[in-house]
Design a protein around this motif. Structure first.
Motif, PDB file in Angstrom:
ATOM      1  N   UNK A 114       2.211   6.844 -20.542  1.00 38.58           N
ATOM      2  CA  UNK A 114       2.474   7.963 -19.632  1.00 38.58           C
ATOM      3  C   UNK A 114       3.510   7.556 -18.584  1.00 38.58           C
ATOM      4  N   UNK A 115       3.392   6.352 -18.065  1.00 40.61           N
ATOM      5  CA  UNK A 115       4.356   5.868 -17.091  1.00 40.61           C
ATOM      6  C   UNK A 115       5.763   5.801 -17.658  1.00 40.61           C
ATOM      7  N   UNK A 116       5.860   5.332 -18.896  1.00 43.74           N
ATOM      8  CA  UNK A 116       7.186   5.255 -19.532  1.00 43.74           C
ATOM      9  C   UNK A 116       7.749   6.639 -19.812  1.00 43.74           C
ATOM     10  N   UNK A 117       6.905   7.581 -20.184  1.00 40.52           N
ATOM     11  CA  UNK A 117       7.382   8.950 -20.392  1.00 40.52           C
ATOM     12  C   UNK A 117       7.910   9.552 -19.093  1.00 40.52           C
ATOM     13  N   UNK A 118       7.191   9.295 -17.999  1.00 37.55           N
ATOM     14  CA  UNK A 118       7.641   9.788 -16.695  1.00 37.55           C
ATOM     15  C   UNK A 118       8.959   9.119 -16.304  1.00 37.55           C
ATOM     16  N   UNK A 119       9.059   7.820 -16.519  1.00 32.91           N
ATOM     17  CA  UNK A 119      10.304   7.117 -16.187  1.00 32.91           C
ATOM     18  C   UNK A 119      11.456   7.555 -17.092  1.00 32.91           C
ATOM     19  N   UNK A 120      11.160   7.840 -18.357  1.00 29.80           N
ATOM     20  CA  UNK A 120      12.188   8.354 -19.262  1.00 29.80           C
ATOM     21  C   UNK A 120      12.677   9.720 -18.767  1.00 29.80           C
ATOM     22  N   UNK A 153       3.446   1.759 -14.573  1.00 33.14           N
ATOM     23  CA  UNK A 153       4.743   2.234 -15.057  1.00 33.14           C
ATOM     24  C   UNK A 153       4.991   1.804 -16.497  1.00 33.14           C
ATOM     25  N   UNK A 154       4.350   0.744 -16.942  1.00 30.76           N
ATOM     26  CA  UNK A 154       4.522   0.267 -18.307  1.00 30.76           C
ATOM     27  C   UNK A 154       3.631   0.953 -19.319  1.00 30.76           C
ATOM     28  N   UNK A 155       2.682   1.779 -18.849  1.00 35.79           N
ATOM     29  CA  UNK A 155       1.829   2.517 -19.777  1.00 35.79           C
ATOM     30  C   UNK A 155       2.658   3.595 -20.477  1.00 35.79           C
TER      31      UNK A 155
END
Length: 132
Positions: free
Chosen positions: A70-76, A66-68
């Motif tokens: 891509x993970x941050x973009x998905x979480x955003x 989630x900190x990568x």
């Protein structure tokens, strides 16, 4: 009267080519899409909570994913979908109260809805980075 005669006498419904896509129509479509996206985002939240309950090893793996970038973009995107959907619900609640049906009011509500969802999402992420 045959079945073919009945079909030929029916009035034709307007097609998508006749309608001009308005911002209100687009926001209604986006509201439905964000509602569906929230199901998948909630699965991500459940995975994170299960990893937290499973122990530090699983939690570290999920946090790394989630900190990568891509993970941050998905979480955003999930954050925006959640906030956007919430403001859509508030807008529909105002409609349920019988307010905002005039074209100018609808356009104003839609613009406020869109701008507020973007601004609040960015503001929450800024606060998240400052606090963390």
């Amino acid at each position: 009267m045959s079945n073919a005669d009945l079909k030929s006498n029916r009035p034709l419904s307007p097609h998508l080519q006749i309608y001009r896509l308005t911002l209100t129509m687009a926001m209604s479509i986006v509201h439905r899409i964000t509602g569906g996206a929230l199901y998948f985002g909630t699965i991500l939240l459940a995975i994170w909570l299960i990893a937290a309950a499973s122990g530090p090893g699983a939690f570290d793996v999920v946090n790394a994913i989630y900190g990568s970038i891509i993970g941050r973009l998905i979480l955003f995107g999930y954050t925006w979908a959640l906030i956007h959907h919430m403001f859509g619900g508030i807008r529909h609640f105002i409609f349920d109260l019988g307010k905002g049906f005039e074209p100018a009011e609808r356009e104003t509500f839609v613009r406020i809805h869109l701008i507020a969802s973007i601004v609040l999402t960015i503001l929450l992420w800024i606060i998240g980075f400052v606090v963390a």
